[in-house]
Design a protein around this motif. Structure first.
Motif, PDB file in Angstrom:
ATOM      1  N   SER A   1      21.022   3.434   7.498  1.00 41.26           N
ATOM      2  CA  SER A   1      21.521   3.084   6.163  1.00 41.26           C
ATOM      3  C   SER A   1      23.034   3.214   6.012  1.00 41.26           C
ATOM      4  O   SER A   1      23.672   2.366   5.374  1.00 41.26           O
ATOM      5  N   SER A   2      23.635   4.261   6.584  1.00 36.18           N
ATOM      6  CA  SER A   2      25.081   4.395   6.442  1.00 36.18           C
ATOM      7  C   SER A   2      25.818   3.288   7.189  1.00 36.18           C
ATOM      8  O   SER A   2      26.882   2.834   6.754  1.00 36.18           O
ATOM      9  N   GLN A   3      25.250   2.815   8.299  1.00 31.42           N
ATOM     10  CA  GLN A   3      25.874   1.717   9.029  1.00 31.42           C
ATOM     11  C   GLN A   3      25.883   0.453   8.178  1.00 31.42           C
ATOM     12  O   GLN A   3      26.830  -0.354   8.226  1.00 31.42           O
ATOM     13  N   LEU A   4      24.857   0.284   7.378  1.00 31.66           N
ATOM     14  CA  LEU A   4      24.801  -0.878   6.485  1.00 31.66           C
ATOM     15  C   LEU A   4      25.933  -0.814   5.462  1.00 31.66           C
ATOM     16  O   LEU A   4      26.575  -1.835   5.168  1.00 31.66           O
ATOM     17  N   VAL A   5      26.205   0.374   4.937  1.00 27.56           N
ATOM     18  CA  VAL A   5      27.295   0.522   3.970  1.00 27.56           C
ATOM     19  C   VAL A   5      28.630   0.181   4.618  1.00 27.56           C
ATOM     20  O   VAL A   5      29.451  -0.539   4.047  1.00 27.56           O
ATOM     21  N   TYR A   6      28.855   0.700   5.839  1.00 27.36           N
ATOM     22  CA  TYR A   6      30.102   0.393   6.540  1.00 27.36           C
ATOM     23  C   TYR A   6      30.231  -1.101   6.817  1.00 27.36           C
ATOM     24  O   TYR A   6      31.317  -1.679   6.720  1.00 27.36           O
ATOM     25  N   ALA A   7      29.114  -1.731   7.150  1.00 28.13           N
ATOM     26  CA  ALA A   7      29.126  -3.162   7.450  1.00 28.13           C
ATOM     27  C   ALA A   7      29.402  -3.999   6.212  1.00 28.13           C
ATOM     28  O   ALA A   7      29.996  -5.081   6.299  1.00 28.13           O
ATOM     29  N   VAL A   8      28.978  -3.500   5.057  1.00 29.28           N
ATOM     30  CA  VAL A   8      29.166  -4.239   3.809  1.00 29.28           C
ATOM     31  C   VAL A   8      30.593  -4.085   3.273  1.00 29.28           C
ATOM     32  O   VAL A   8      31.194  -5.058   2.805  1.00 29.28           O
ATOM     33  N   LEU A   9      31.155  -2.884   3.344  1.00 28.79           N
ATOM     34  CA  LEU A   9      32.475  -2.624   2.772  1.00 28.79           C
ATOM     35  C   LEU A   9      33.617  -2.765   3.776  1.00 28.79           C
ATOM     36  O   LEU A   9      34.753  -3.075   3.392  1.00 28.79           O
TER      37      LEU A   9
END
Length: 276
Positions: A162-170
């Motif tokens: 999940s945290s990788q998804l946040v980094y990928a989005v922002l």
């Protein structure tokens, strides 16, 4: 005729005066940093004398901390409202990504003050970052990471950490503005030209709609909906946008006035090609 509630009128005037001082202070600190800012200029811009300024704020440091907190609180309030919208987790994450993109290029005062604070924080100097993180940014960050986890667990978003998804989005938002000077040389494209910004803003959301959702047609529809009801913020065209973001001048805390960038926005061949 006397006011029916003199104490209330007095309190309202005091609040208005305090607000004027804070507004003037945010502009002064953003332009010149803590060291270079002058309380004389702040008082003059707010329409008060220095004695009254120090009545509300005992020192320049206290005024700086209050101004930083005020502008950060306004930004955090808008972001939290986006995260609290009544829609799916995936759509809220997409809306937050767009809000993040818009904030970087349109919230000049906030971006500049935060860059100054990050420099002071990195140098180990006394700074206002730690209380802001606890009060404003930590709750917002926790909500963003929880949102990504919710979207993954619900089956709407792709099954990744999940945290990788946040980094990928922002992350792409940060890279776009950080790399703008280099990309100007490589691609002959001005990342801060309003037309280029509008194009990249739209392309970024559409990409996320097609890449982070398990059901791609659903993601495409979500991206279209987010773009349709989120107008692009307007930026004062009389001030040069590039000098506001990710430049050495913006990142230095100076003892005098901050230098201004003399880079003009130009319409590049790549923009002209898109218009055809």
């Amino acid at each position: 005729m006397a006011s029916p509630n003199p104490s209330r009128s007095q309190a309202e005037r005091a609040d208005q005066t305090r607000t004027r001082i804070l507004d003037a202070a945010t502009q002064e600190f953003s332009a010149n940093g803590l060291a270079g800012a002058r309380t004389e200029r702040i008082a003059e811009a707010a329409g008060v004398n220095k004695a009254l300024l120090y009545y509300y704020f005992r020192s320049k440091d206290e005024l700086y901390n209050a101004a930083l907190e005020a502008v950060a609180a306004r930004v955090a309030e808008i972001s939290m409202a986006v995260l609290g919208k009544e829609c799916s987790a995936g759509e809220r994450l997409l809306r937050f990504a767009l809000n993040h993109f818009d904030r970087i290029y349109s919230q000049h005062v906030f971006q500049t003050l935060m860059q100054q604070e990050m420099i002071r924080f990195r140098k180990g100097e006394s700074n206002a970052m730690s209380p802001l993180i606890e009060k404003l940014f930590k709750p917002m960050g926790e909500k963003v990471f929880a949102l990504a986890k919710e979207g993954i667990e619900s089956g709407e978003l792709i099954p990744v950490e999940s945290s990788q998804l946040v980094y990928a989005v922002l992350g792409p938002n940060v890279f776009y503005f950080l790399s703008a000077p280099m990309m100007r040389l490589i691609r002959e494209e001005d990342a801060f030209d309003p037309q280029v910004l509008a194009f990249r803003r739209k392309a970024s959301v559409e990409f996320l709609g097609q890449s982070i959702f398990i059901d791609r047609p659903h993601g495409i529809l979500v991206a279209a909906r987010v773009l349709a009801d989120t107008p692009m913020p307007q930026v004062d065209s009389t001030r040069k946008l590039e000098s506001r973001i990710w430049t050495p001048q913006a990142n230095e805390i100076k003892s005098g006035n901050a230098k201004k960038s003399n880079i003009e926005a130009v319409e590049t061949p790549s923009v002209q090609a898109r218009q055809k």
